[in-house]
Design an enzyme around this catalytic site. Structure first.
Site, short mmCIF file in Angstrom:
data_model
loop_
_atom_site.label_atom_id
_atom_site.label_comp_id
_atom_site.label_asym_id
_atom_site.label_seq_id
_atom_site.Cartn_x
_atom_site.Cartn_y
_atom_site.Cartn_z
CG ASP A 101 -1.58 1.25 1.35
OD1 ASP A 101 -2.25 1.08 0.62
OD2 ASP A 101 -1.46 2.39 2.27
CB SER A 102 0.24 4.63 -0.28
OG SER A 102 -0.33 4.95 0.46
CE1 TYR A 149 3.03 5.10 -3.37
CE2 TYR A 149 1.62 3.17 -4.20
CZ TYR A 149 2.25 3.96 -3.48
OH TYR A 149 3.21 3.02 -3.23
N GLY A 150 -3.27 9.18 -3.47
CA GLY A 150 -4.02 9.52 -4.11
C GLY A 150 -4.49 10.84 -5.43
CB CYS A 156 -3.42 0.05 -2.43
SG CYS A 156 -2.79 1.80 -3.39
CG ASN A 157 -9.59 0.71 -2.85
OD1 ASN A 157 -10.83 0.18 -2.95
ND2 ASN A 157 -8.69 1.07 -1.38
CD GLU A 175 0.34 7.47 5.80
OE1 GLU A 175 1.34 6.90 6.27
OE2 GLU A 175 0.26 6.61 5.20
CB CYS A 194 -9.24 5.27 0.54
SG CYS A 194 -7.66 5.40 1.08
CB THR A 195 -6.40 -0.03 2.51
OG1 THR A 195 -4.97 1.17 1.85
CG2 THR A 195 -6.97 -1.08 1.40
CG HIS A 196 -4.92 5.00 4.31
ND1 HIS A 196 -4.05 4.76 3.11
CD2 HIS A 196 -3.92 5.62 5.38
CE1 HIS A 196 -2.64 4.36 3.28
NE2 HIS A 196 -2.65 5.72 4.57
#
Ligand code: DGL
Length: 273
Positions: free
Chosen positions: A13-14, A45-46, A77-78, A156, A188-190
């Site tokens: 993932d990012s 990344y988004g 990561c989407n 983050e 979004c995986t976050h």
């Protein structure tokens, strides 16, 4: 020669978001070894162009296969899944699974009123990958999408609740609230780490869907169908790498994932890790 079934699953993932997928993989398949790279040195990344994210994804996946012998890749990561899955599938010698299709299937399944929503990064929403994935399910649903720039940054920096993130969420979620959706995919995986805030803003009548569990089920199915699943009682190892600050990755990562996150090593772009 190591039994191919005992080789690790490579996950990336990012940053910290893919740890939501790692949690589900560990819980569902405790015998599987896992190697995770969080590309925190190049996150987010988004808001990056699709070809840049695609390049990162190919580099990370190649490193997981080449340096760690990954038997399959999970794009946790989407944003990367939405722009790089086809390129990865075409170039890798091992199978690859992203988070988009599993999430879309789950979303189409849980809605009662046929109005569903997805929230994600600017890159994910602009790619229209969810529109395509929902259409591919054949479900009779209306999808409303909303890009949510800024939410990932709160995760983050370990600010997963409070007034500031709630205010931003209220503003960003207004399109899906106004559309009257009864199911919202955290695309979004976050975002699962912000679920309490998102749930408060959306109200109790809205089901939040995270793609983490669905992706883990898809991974298990793929491994079993190809005879790649680790034998029961295998000595599962979990290794973690970050392209950014490894101490911060260890500290916040352990808080988010749990005790399985041990030492974190540095991963360098353009070099064997
Ligand atoms: N966690 C990622 C996703 O699922 C990326 C977030 C970002 O780096 O912008 O989209």
């Amino acid at each position: 020669m190591v039994d191919v079934r005992e080789r690790p699953i490579g996950v990336f993932d990012s940053g910290f978001g893919g740890l939501t997928v790692m949690r589900s993989l560990i819980d569902l398949m405790p015998d599987e070894s896992l190697v995770y790279i969080g590309d925190t040195g190049r996150y987010p990344y988004g808001n990056k162009p699709a070809d840049v994210v695609r390049g990162f994804a190919i580099e990370l996946a190649n490193s997981l296969v080449r340096d760690h012998g990954a038997k399959m890749i999970v794009v946790a990561c989407n944003t990367a899944s939405s722009v790089a899955l086809d390129a990865l599938a075409a170039s890798l010698t091992v199978p690859v699974i992203g988070v988009i299709e599993p999430g879309a299937r789950a979303l189409a399944r849980v809605t009662h009123n046929g109005k569903v929503g997805v929230i994600g990064t600017v890159g994910t929403i602009a790619s229209r990958a969810y529109d395509d994935a929902i259409e591919a399910t054949g479900a009779d649903v209306v999808l409303t999408s909303a890009a949510c720039p800024g939410l990932v940054e709160f995760v983050e920096r370990d600010q997963t609740d409070g007034e500031e993130v709630t205010l931003l969420a209220k503003r960003l979620l207004s399109p899906v609230r106004e559309a009257g959706v009864d199911a919202l995919l955290l695309g979004c995986t976050h975002y699962p780490y912000l679920a309490p805030v998102i749930q408060r803003v959306m109200g109790d009548g809205v089901v939040l869907v995270s793609s983490a569990n669905e992706t883990a089920f898809a991974v298990r199915e793929l491994l079993e169908s190809r005879g790649l699943a680790a034998p029961t009682g295998s000595n599962a190892e979990r290794r973690f790498f970050s392209s950014g600050d490894v101490d911060w990755f260890a500290t916040l990562g352990r808080r988010l994932l749990g005790p399985e996150l041990g030492d974190v090593s540095a991963w360098h772009s353009g070099a064997a890790s």
